[in-house]
Design a protein around this motif. Structure first.
Motif, short mmCIF file in Angstrom:
data_model
loop_
_atom_site.label_atom_id
_atom_site.label_comp_id
_atom_site.label_asym_id
_atom_site.label_seq_id
_atom_site.Cartn_x
_atom_site.Cartn_y
_atom_site.Cartn_z
N GLY A 104 -12.12 40.94 18.24
CA GLY A 104 -11.61 40.43 17.06
C GLY A 104 -12.15 40.98 15.77
O GLY A 104 -11.68 40.33 14.74
N ALA A 105 -12.85 41.90 15.53
CA ALA A 105 -13.33 42.59 14.40
C ALA A 105 -12.05 43.09 13.69
O ALA A 105 -11.09 43.80 14.26
N ILE A 106 -12.16 42.96 12.31
CA ILE A 106 -11.15 43.76 11.49
C ILE A 106 -11.84 45.09 11.10
O ILE A 106 -13.06 45.18 11.17
N MET A 107 -10.94 46.04 11.14
CA MET A 107 -11.35 47.30 10.97
C MET A 107 -10.78 47.89 9.81
O MET A 107 -9.64 47.84 9.42
N LEU A 108 -11.71 48.52 8.89
CA LEU A 108 -11.34 48.90 7.59
C LEU A 108 -11.99 50.59 7.85
O LEU A 108 -13.03 50.78 7.81
N SER A 109 -11.03 51.62 7.49
CA SER A 109 -11.43 52.97 7.22
C SER A 109 -11.06 53.31 5.94
O SER A 109 -10.31 52.74 5.30
N MET A 110 -12.13 54.31 5.44
CA MET A 110 -11.99 54.75 3.94
C MET A 110 -11.45 56.14 4.30
O MET A 110 -12.13 56.84 5.06
N CYS A 111 -10.66 56.90 3.24
CA CYS A 111 -10.36 58.10 3.32
C CYS A 111 -10.19 58.60 4.51
O CYS A 111 -9.29 58.14 5.40
N SER A 112 -10.85 59.69 5.02
CA SER A 112 -10.41 60.39 6.33
C SER A 112 -10.98 59.61 7.44
O SER A 112 -11.05 60.11 8.57
N GLY A 113 -11.60 58.68 7.24
CA GLY A 113 -12.14 57.62 8.36
C GLY A 113 -11.07 57.33 9.10
O GLY A 113 -11.12 56.71 10.27
N ALA A 114 -9.59 57.33 8.70
CA ALA A 114 -8.62 56.92 9.46
C ALA A 114 -8.32 57.76 10.63
O ALA A 114 -8.02 57.48 11.79
#
Length: 321
Positions: A104-114
């Protein structure tokens, strides 16, 4: 509501993005009415130093176990590492990301973390973004991901991806606004001395060079078009310069550039307008005519469509005079 936030770091940590995560979620602002976050810095192993992009290191207090129970997991990018290098991580890292997302966690990637989220299968079939320099590679490596390089961030519910560097601020503040409220987001933005929400998208930061042509004749035509932007350039006239019929020229032009002559010309005129807005104090009417637009209204229309902001907004951000 977001209460527990875990930032996942890998080797060659991008320091700016790490700083964004710490600034938005790691500082106690309860005296200003912002709820406190349980903020964790996690690495593959607790206590094992990770290199920073600036020649130092950081020691994460938590290993992958720190991701468990998090309401929000922030994937901080690794500087100088994209694509294949980021998919060669230990399987336990990818499994940990899949597991916490399933919980259930929200995932947030920044820049090339995608790329890391994509390697974990968390971008399959989803709209997403990354830094515009890496968008083509992300699209090629993960064709099931719906990559949009024009935006600052993409909110797809439980997965949020942001574009390059400072766009991480936009995505993080957006999540605070979405999950906690505008007052908290505005308070954090004021302390960071940044706008709570920026206009436009990545398009205003992208530099698109003239495409290389395999046909020398077409390269000459493209050069002529750029050198004569202020002139009327009908397809018939361009075909005549190329020594072709109109239909053949249009077909060959599309094959060489990936677009039509009219669309390509508009793009080049907008690129020229960007340069004039950055480097001169000419008013928008003069910029329009210098770049081949019949009116400032037409320039504004195409500028907003292709760049994402108005000429005036672009000038405020990028002007050097």
């Amino acid at each position: 509501m977001i209460r527990t936030v875990a930032a996942l770091l890998l080797d060659d940590v991008a320091t700016f993005e790490l700083g964004v995560a710490c600034e938005v979620f790691g500082i106690d602002r309860t005296e200003e009415g912002v709820p406190a976050f349980d903020f964790r810095i996690c690495g593959p192993e607790a206590g094992v130093p990770l290199r920073l992009s600036v020649g130092s290191s950081v020691i994460p207090e938590y290993g992958l176990e720190g991701l468990r129970g998090a309401d929000l997991v922030i994937v901080v990018p690794s500087w100088r590492r994209t694509g294949e290098e980021l998919t060669e991580m230990a399987p336990d890292i990818l499994e940990a990301l899949r597991g916490v997302h399933a919980d259930g966690a929200i995932m947030l990637s920044m820049c090339s973390g995608a790329f890391i989220l994509a390697a974990a299968g968390l971008l399959d079939g989803r709209p997403c973004t990354t830094h515009w320099r890496h968008a083509a590679q992300l699209r090629e490596m993960y064709p099931v991901a719906k990559v949009d390089e024009d935006v600052l961030f993409v909110d797809d519910g439980d997965v949020v991806t942001s574009a390059g560097t400072a766009a991480g601020i936009d995505a993080a503040l957006h999540l605070v606004r979405r999950e906690i409220g505008s007052d908290a987001a505005n308070t954090i933005a004021r302390r960071m001395v940044v706008p709570p929400q920026r206009d436009g998208g990545q398009r205003q930061f992208i530099q698109r060079p003239v495409p290389t042509c395999s046909d020398d004749m077409f390269a000459e035509v493209l050069d002529w078009m750029v050198e004569h932007l202020e002139e009327q350039q009908s397809v018939a006239r361009l075909a005549e310069l190329a020594g072709m019929s109109t239909r053949t020229f249009a077909r060959r032009f599309s094959a060489e550039t990936g677009t039509t002559p009219v669309q390509w010309l508009v793009q080049q005129r907008i690129f020229a307008a960007r340069t004039l807005l950055e480097s001169t104090d000419l008013d928008v009417d003069h910029v329009a005519h210098r770049c081949g637009f019949s009116s400032a209204t037409l320039l504004r229309h195409h500028f907003r469509r292709l760049v994402g902001v108005t000429p005036g907004e672009y000038r405020k951000t990028f002007a050097t005079v």
